[in-house]
Design an enzyme around this catalytic site. Structure first.
Site, PDB file in Angstrom:
ATOM      1  CD  GLN A  94     -47.513  16.305 -30.108  1.00 13.09           C
ATOM      2  OE1 GLN A  94     -47.522  16.657 -31.732  1.00 13.09           O
ATOM      3  NE2 GLN A  94     -48.491  14.830 -30.098  1.00 13.09           N
ATOM      4  N   GLY A  96     -51.118  25.651 -33.546  1.00 14.38           N
ATOM      5  CA  GLY A  96     -51.588  23.645 -33.312  1.00 14.38           C
ATOM      6  C   GLY A  96     -50.677  23.568 -33.958  1.00 14.38           C
ATOM      7  CG  HIS A  97     -50.357  19.226 -33.035  1.00 13.89           C
ATOM      8  ND1 HIS A  97     -50.155  17.748 -31.892  1.00 13.89           N
ATOM      9  CD2 HIS A  97     -51.484  19.151 -33.429  1.00 13.89           C
ATOM     10  CE1 HIS A  97     -51.512  17.084 -32.530  1.00 13.89           C
ATOM     11  NE2 HIS A  97     -52.207  18.226 -33.011  1.00 13.89           N
ATOM     12  CG  ASN A  98     -48.077  18.200 -37.562  1.00  8.61           C
ATOM     13  OD1 ASN A  98     -48.839  17.359 -36.667  1.00  8.61           O
ATOM     14  ND2 ASN A  98     -46.952  17.552 -37.940  1.00  8.61           N
ATOM     15  CB  SER A 149     -53.384  18.751 -38.911  1.00 11.97           C
ATOM     16  OG  SER A 149     -53.145  17.707 -38.248  1.00 11.97           O
TER      17      SER A 149
END
Length: 364
Positions: free
Chosen positions: A216, A257-259, A277
């Site tokens: 990441q 969460g990521h993004n 995302s």
């Protein structure tokens, strides 16, 4: 410290109905306030409490003061003094902040002897660095930042001016936190996103292989005036940054969460989970324990009620609910039994419709 209503109005606006020299030294609910305290009415269903409150003064909206009638300033019971404002709740919040600021002396700038600061980090002279804080190389701590005990700031991370990190909060490397952020105890910013590539061969017991961790390498960018609750986690992006826009307010134990991108002025209540995302628009409200799937988009002004599950994009503003409200246990069991048999009931209805159609009794 007590202030007159006149002094409050000079600071925060509004109009006085009653004695401008009435002094208040704190705030309290309508049903608990005393003569030296200021109360507020945010919901007209509590109007009867205004009539009986012992508060020295009440923050009230113009329409609610009108409902009290002509006796509002002349009766012997209840308050005789009001600050009239379109938004009493927001007014209350600003006054509460003022009283806390007046009662809390600012901490002296400086670095506690037990703090560990890399020589390559930049720490403003006006910052307050508490016990056992760790600041890694390349980090920038701007003016007026307060880092309480055991805060960790990773390499190359910037903490914007006037921000306050409570004890044991952590922000990993390569993150940017805007000015005036409030980050509560145990919050983690910039931990790895949940990214793993499947690398398996075969099926069943013959299946071999593993999950391959995806590095990441993005960061987290947080805008100005953001507040992050205790034990909330905001994952770093896989490649681009996870973004929290200005004035977002996040409750305790929220997972982002990521993004993800969280739009400005959105509020997220406790225990909500937002998968990677996902984009949430501006001025949204996410209820407690709501779950939002990954790779979906919520438009501006979307409201998700508590415990709702969102599995697809909701581009249109509005209120969305999927949670089942609590009912009597016996009723729930009956409903669950019906749900389990819906497919059979559907087939029976179709068969009945077909039979009626064959007899000419109805259109199928």
């Amino acid at each position: 410290m007590a202030l007159t209503l006149e002094e409050l109005v000079k600071r925060f606006g509004g109009e006085i109905a009653g004695d401008a020299q009435c002094k208040v030294g704190g705030l309290a609910p309508l049903d608990q306030a005393g003569p030296q305290q200021l109360a507020f009415l945010a919901n007209p269903k509590y109007l009867s409490q205004v009539e009986s409150t012992r508060a020295g003064a009440v923050l009230i909206a113009p329409k609610d003061l009108e409902k009290l009638g002509a006796a509002a300033q002349g009766r012997t019971a209840g308050p005789r003094n009001f600050i009239v404002t379109p938004n009493p709740y927001a007014y209350f919040a600003r006054v509460a902040q003022m009283f806390i600021d007046l009662a809390t002396p600012p901490r002296a700038a400086g670095v506690h002897p037990s703090a560990t600061i890399d020589p390559a980090a930049k720490v403003a002279a006006t910052a307050v660095i508490g016990p056992h804080v760790t600041i890694e190389a390349g980090a920038v701590i701007e003016d007026g930042v307060q880092l309480d005990a055991n805060v960790f700031v990773g390499r190359g991370t910037t903490i914007g001016a006037g921000s306050h990190f409570y004890p044991n909060a952590s922000v990993y490397h390569g993150c940017k936190v805007g000015p005036r952020a409030i980050v509560h105890a145990g919050a983690v910013i910039g931990s790895d996103g949940f990214g793993f590539a499947p690398d398996f061969v075969g099926d069943g017991d013959a299946r071999t292989g593993s999950w391959v961790k995806i590095p990441q390498v993005g960061g987290v960018t947080i805008g100005p005036d953001v507040e992050i609750g205790a034990n909330t986690t905001i994952d770093r992006g896989a490649m681009a940054d996870t973004v929290i826009e200005e004035c977002v307010k996040i409750d305790n134990q929220v997972q982002i969460g990521h993004n993800c991108r969280i739009g400005a002025y959105t509020v997220i209540a406790g225990s909500a989970g937002i998968a990677g995302s996902t984009t949430i628009g501006r001025h949204c409200m996410i209820g407690g324990a709501a779950g939002i799937a990954g790779h979906v988009t919520l438009g501006d002004y979307v409201i998700i009620t508590a415990k709702s599950g969102v599995s697809k994009s909701l581009p249109k503003a509005g209120i969305y609910t999927s949670a089942f409200p609590a009912v009597d246990h016996g009723e729930w069991n009956k409903s669950a039994a019906l749900v389990r048999n819906l497919d059979k009931l559907r087939e029976r209805i179709k068969a009945l419709e077909a039979a009626l159609a064959a007899q000419g009794g109805t259109d199928a």
